[in-house]
Write a protein that holds these residues in place. Structure first.
Motif, PDB file in Angstrom:
ATOM      1  N   ILE A 173       0.825  -1.208   0.000  1.00 52.46           N
ATOM      2  CA  ILE A 173       0.000   0.000   0.000  1.00 52.46           C
ATOM      3  C   ILE A 173       0.861   1.260   0.000  1.00 52.46           C
ATOM      4  O   ILE A 173       0.417   2.337  -0.423  1.00 52.46           O
ATOM      5  N   GLY A 174       2.104   1.147   0.413  1.00 50.94           N
ATOM      6  CA  GLY A 174       3.015   2.289   0.391  1.00 50.94           C
ATOM      7  C   GLY A 174       3.360   2.751  -1.009  1.00 50.94           C
ATOM      8  O   GLY A 174       3.884   3.857  -1.187  1.00 50.94           O
ATOM      9  N   ASP A 175       3.088   1.922  -2.031  1.00 46.87           N
ATOM     10  CA  ASP A 175       3.370   2.288  -3.417  1.00 46.87           C
ATOM     11  C   ASP A 175       2.174   2.933  -4.108  1.00 46.87           C
ATOM     12  O   ASP A 175       2.240   3.225  -5.297  1.00 46.87           O
ATOM     13  N   MET A 176       1.096   3.139  -3.385  1.00 45.97           N
ATOM     14  CA  MET A 176      -0.105   3.725  -3.984  1.00 45.97           C
ATOM     15  C   MET A 176       0.089   5.230  -4.214  1.00 45.97           C
ATOM     16  O   MET A 176       0.525   5.942  -3.308  1.00 45.97           O
ATOM     17  N   PRO A 177      -0.241   5.753  -5.416  1.00 49.20           N
ATOM     18  CA  PRO A 177      -0.104   7.191  -5.696  1.00 49.20           C
ATOM     19  C   PRO A 177      -0.970   8.016  -4.742  1.00 49.20           C
ATOM     20  O   PRO A 177      -2.012   7.563  -4.271  1.00 49.20           O
ATOM     21  N   LEU A 178      -0.539   9.254  -4.488  1.00 45.44           N
ATOM     22  CA  LEU A 178      -1.233  10.122  -3.536  1.00 45.44           C
ATOM     23  C   LEU A 178      -2.696  10.352  -3.904  1.00 45.44           C
ATOM     24  O   LEU A 178      -3.566  10.352  -3.024  1.00 45.44           O
ATOM     25  N   THR A 179      -2.977  10.565  -5.184  1.00 49.14           N
ATOM     26  CA  THR A 179      -4.371  10.811  -5.575  1.00 49.14           C
ATOM     27  C   THR A 179      -5.250   9.594  -5.294  1.00 49.14           C
ATOM     28  O   THR A 179      -6.403   9.731  -4.882  1.00 49.14           O
ATOM     29  N   GLU A 217       5.731   6.063   8.210  1.00 48.33           N
ATOM     30  CA  GLU A 217       5.903   7.296   8.986  1.00 48.33           C
ATOM     31  C   GLU A 217       6.940   8.208   8.340  1.00 48.33           C
ATOM     32  O   GLU A 217       6.777   9.434   8.327  1.00 48.33           O
ATOM     33  N   GLU A 218       7.998   7.613   7.789  1.00 45.65           N
ATOM     34  CA  GLU A 218       8.984   8.412   7.062  1.00 45.65           C
ATOM     35  C   GLU A 218       8.373   8.965   5.778  1.00 45.65           C
ATOM     36  O   GLU A 218       8.662  10.101   5.383  1.00 45.65           O
ATOM     37  N   MET A 219       7.522   8.176   5.121  1.00 44.19           N
ATOM     38  CA  MET A 219       6.873   8.639   3.897  1.00 44.19           C
ATOM     39  C   MET A 219       5.922   9.810   4.187  1.00 44.19           C
ATOM     40  O   MET A 219       5.764  10.715   3.368  1.00 44.19           O
ATOM     41  N   ILE A 220       5.284   9.779   5.352  1.00 42.38           N
ATOM     42  CA  ILE A 220       4.414  10.897   5.756  1.00 42.38           C
ATOM     43  C   ILE A 220       5.246  12.169   5.895  1.00 42.38           C
ATOM     44  O   ILE A 220       4.854  13.246   5.422  1.00 42.38           O
ATOM     45  N   LYS A 221       6.418  12.056   6.506  1.00 43.58           N
ATOM     46  CA  LYS A 221       7.313  13.215   6.646  1.00 43.58           C
ATOM     47  C   LYS A 221       7.750  13.731   5.279  1.00 43.58           C
ATOM     48  O   LYS A 221       7.902  14.944   5.077  1.00 43.58           O
ATOM     49  N   ASP A 222       7.950  12.797   4.337  1.00 40.75           N
ATOM     50  CA  ASP A 222       8.384  13.182   2.990  1.00 40.75           C
ATOM     51  C   ASP A 222       7.228  13.683   2.127  1.00 40.75           C
ATOM     52  O   ASP A 222       7.445  14.140   0.999  1.00 40.75           O
ATOM     53  N   GLY A 223       6.014  13.528   2.630  1.00 36.86           N
ATOM     54  CA  GLY A 223       4.850  13.966   1.873  1.00 36.86           C
ATOM     55  C   GLY A 223       4.405  12.996   0.799  1.00 36.86           C
ATOM     56  O   GLY A 223       3.642  13.352  -0.106  1.00 36.86           O
ATOM     57  N   GLN A 227      -1.168  11.167   6.006  1.00 41.85           N
ATOM     58  CA  GLN A 227      -1.223  10.833   7.425  1.00 41.85           C
ATOM     59  C   GLN A 227      -2.611  10.343   7.830  1.00 41.85           C
ATOM     60  O   GLN A 227      -2.742   9.406   8.620  1.00 41.85           O
ATOM     61  N   ASP A 228      -3.675  10.977   7.267  1.00 41.69           N
ATOM     62  CA  ASP A 228      -5.036  10.570   7.632  1.00 41.69           C
ATOM     63  C   ASP A 228      -5.337   9.147   7.172  1.00 41.69           C
ATOM     64  O   ASP A 228      -6.004   8.383   7.872  1.00 41.69           O
ATOM     65  N   LEU A 229      -4.790   8.750   6.020  1.00 38.83           N
ATOM     66  CA  LEU A 229      -4.973   7.368   5.558  1.00 38.83           C
ATOM     67  C   LEU A 229      -4.192   6.408   6.456  1.00 38.83           C
ATOM     68  O   LEU A 229      -4.679   5.321   6.794  1.00 38.83           O
ATOM     69  N   TYR A 230      -3.006   6.823   6.857  1.00 39.73           N
ATOM     70  CA  TYR A 230      -2.180   5.991   7.739  1.00 39.73           C
ATOM     71  C   TYR A 230      -2.923   5.668   9.032  1.00 39.73           C
ATOM     72  O   TYR A 230      -2.985   4.508   9.464  1.00 39.73           O
TER      73      TYR A 230
END
Length: 377
Positions: A173-179, A217-223, A227-230
């Protein structure tokens, strides 16, 4: 270090209170000095047989206790705790996030959550979020109606609708695009999906299990991760340790895999034994690909054995036999790190690490080190 070992009390104080105290604290037997070696050998033999019987009973108990956890070998304490966590959270509808390196068995955990839940009679659907174009990923998740795009000649339900009432496993799920993360969050919050090309809301009731080998959590910091999905997907977190951190499970995994692959190759044939040398080499390897890599290696060994009743060191592939470390070297040390280290220190470290690998078994450790057991002692 060896909690399954039996203990024999040897003492010059052969009085009743001492014997009673020894048995009260778990001694298998009580032997007085001076030692009668014939008697001692007999006692040790009975203790060894008792330890073997208990070990076999524990394995049978594992099979019974972990029914519904097929494919998960949980001998290590860390894995037993994970099984208990899964057993507990499975009864609820809380979301589960499984983390760990690639090949550690994250999908098996998702399947265990489903099989031990009230949804077990409904569908379980697995989907990998990595490596898919955004429009294809949206179509896989939510489906489309006829005419939504070129080639859409009929309606198609997405994985959310397909697994309605059951469990949906979203891997990587970490590879899912932001949109797409935003669209997924909306579905998780509303419980409604809209197929591509449609305006109709469709209600879905899905238990979500997600997995990733990335640090969210590191990906959240990197944008790169919302975070709300996490917070939405991490209701309960289960972290799977790499195989190198639970080496005590490797022999069980190997025996289980040998039995399975031998039956597939030649049903009804005798299951091959794995030699001590081969098992020690498999146990000592770093396993960067974790359980998945181990299973592939064992399958190859079974196939290449040609029906032999013994899987020896010759069947172990060179990559494992040479015991490559994480950085590709031939051991856990580099030349630079060895410089200036005394031979006594190296010897002590080698012995400690080998005893750790063999769970304190001196006989196996001596074989692995290429020395006599008395020398090791």
């Amino acid at each position: 270090h060896q909690p399954d070992a039996e203990t024999i009390m040897v003492t010059a104080h052969g009085d009743v209170p001492t014997a009673r105290d020894a048995f009260k604290h778990g001694a298998f037997d009580f032997v007085e000095k001076p030692l009668d070696l014939v008697l001692l050998r007999s006692v040790v033999q009975r203790a060894a047989e008792q330890a073997v019987i208990r070990s076999e009973n524990d394995e049978l108990k594992d099979l019974v206790q972990h029914e519904g956890f097929a494919g998960i070998i949980a001998g290590a304490e860390s894995m037993r705790k994970i099984i208990e966590t899964v057993r507990t959270v499975a009864r609820s509808n809380i979301a589960v996030l499984v983390t760990g390196e690639s090949g550690t068995g994250k999908e098996l955990i998702a399947q265990a959550v489903h099989r031990n839940s009230s949804r077990k009679e409904k569908k379980f659907k697995s989907m990998n979020c990595a490596g898919q174009a955004e429009n294809l990923l949206e179509d896989e998740l939510f489906g489309h109606v006829r005419g939504a795009f070129t080639g859409a000649d009929k309606d198609r339900e997405g994985v959310f609708e397909y697994s309605n009432g059951g469990t949906l496993f979203l891997d990587e799920i970490g590879d899912m695009p932001l949109t797409m993360q935003a669209k997924l969050l909306r579905v998780l919050e509303s419980g409604e999906v809209v197929r591509l090309g449609s305006n109709e809301l469709r209600k879905v009731d899905v238990r979500l299990v997600s997995a990733t080998n990335k640090d969210l959590e590191e990906m959240i910091k990197d944008g790169t991760f919302r975070q709300d999905l996490y917070f939405r997907i991490k209701g309960t977190m289960v972290h799977l340790p790499p195989l190198r951190d639970r080496r005590e499970d490797i022999p069980r995994i190997v025996r289980h895999a040998v039995s399975r692959y031998a039956a597939e190759l030649n049903p009804g044939a005798v299951v091959p034994e794995v030699s001590d040398a081969a098992m020690l080499r498999l146990t000592a390897f770093y396993w960067p690909g974790n359980v998945r890599q181990l299973l592939n290696i064992v399958q190859n060994m079974v196939v290449m054995s040609g029906g032999s009743g013994l899987l020896g060191i010759d069947q172990v592939p060179d990559e494992v036999r040479e015991n490559e470390s994480e950085d590709g070297g031939s051991s856990s040390y580099s030349i630079g790190s060895l410089a200036g280290t005394s031979l006594e220190q190296l010897e002590r470290q080698a012995i400690r690490e080998t005893l750790k690998l063999t769970a304190g078994n001196r006989e196996q450790a001596a074989k692995m080190l290429g020395i006599g057991e008395r020398t090791l002692y």
